[in-house]
Design an enzyme around this catalytic site. Sequence first.
Site, PDB file in Angstrom:
ATOM      1  N   LYS A 119      -9.489   0.283  -2.384  1.00 44.70           N
ATOM      2  CA  LYS A 119      -9.028  -0.893  -1.648  1.00 44.70           C
ATOM      3  C   LYS A 119     -10.038  -1.346  -0.599  1.00 44.70           C
ATOM      4  CE  LYS A 119      -4.079   0.246  -2.038  1.00 44.70           C
ATOM      5  NZ  LYS A 119      -3.673  -0.892  -2.888  1.00 44.70           N
ATOM      6  N   ARG A 141       9.741 -12.349 -10.844  1.00 47.88           N
ATOM      7  CA  ARG A 141      10.607 -13.448 -11.304  1.00 47.88           C
ATOM      8  C   ARG A 141      10.076 -14.801 -10.816  1.00 47.88           C
ATOM      9  NH1 ARG A 141      15.004 -12.145 -14.051  1.00 47.88           N
ATOM     10  NH2 ARG A 141      16.156 -10.204 -13.640  1.00 47.88           N
ATOM     11  N   SER A 149       3.420   5.161  -3.256  1.00 45.37           N
ATOM     12  CA  SER A 149       4.038   6.296  -2.573  1.00 45.37           C
ATOM     13  C   SER A 149       5.077   6.993  -3.437  1.00 45.37           C
ATOM     14  CB  SER A 149       4.686   5.804  -1.274  1.00 45.37           C
ATOM     15  OG  SER A 149       3.824   4.933  -0.576  1.00 45.37           O
TER      16      SER A 149
END
Length: 297
Positions: free
Chosen positions: A84, A168, A239
């Site tokens: 990252k 969605r 996590s």
Amino acid sequence: MTQETFTATTRVKRGLADMLKGGVIMDVVTPEQARIAEDAGASAVMALERVPADIRAQGGVARMSDPDLIEGIVNAVSIPVMAKARIGHFVEAQILESLGVDFIDESEVLSPADYVNHIDKWNFDVPFVCGATNLGEALRRITEGAAMIRSKGEAGTGDVSEAVKHLRTIRGEINRLRSMDEDQLYVAAKEIQAPYDLVREVAATGKLPVTLFVAGGVATPADAALVMQMGAEGVFVGSGIFKSGNPAARAAAIVKATTMYDDPAAIAEVSRGLGEAMVGINVADVPAPHRLAERGW
């Protein structure tokens, strides 16, 4: 860069992301965790110093991980390794590219370095992954050079509801474009602040021009199967694995559920005896200023 080189580079980067389709990408903080993820069948690992749940709990400024940690994980496994960089921090991205990572995630989980500009991803040979909460955001990241999009969800919570909402939203907005004529597509492009050519391509194909994964809150095999049935092309799990009671078993179960997402009996079987899932946080209890998905524009 010539048009031919630009097209070839784009095709290569998106092709590398396509190779991860149907897989699970797992956050790991040590070489040992990376090997557990690889043994469980992960298609790639995300190397970082703290999983999102710890970043959320500990607060402070979250930055790129130590190069020694990243290199240790790169050397520990044979599967692709991602890492990252902060939003807009192109020097962190340059460092990660020099370390030989396979993908860079310009991530809202870390503290943004630039609140106006994202990284110009065309300046890099390594492919980028970026998060999005809606179609406009996804297309803006693709315009900047992203080779993979992940719906953001709300990282570090173990609550899949935001991941569902964002997926969605993206798919719903794509379906809306498909019913529009050309004049309406021009208006839609302005509304979602995305280039018309990309909007027209999405309307014609019914999908993004890059791979679409889901991230944020996936913690169980059922969560993984849910987003796959909704149209995700793969899953990021942060996590949810190494904050659970039996990480190795849960990792393998999530991989199997992602593959067999339309087989409820198989998902039930792999869900047995996994121990306690991460405790997590209800997204509704997270104040808006502390929601990681709000980072990025």
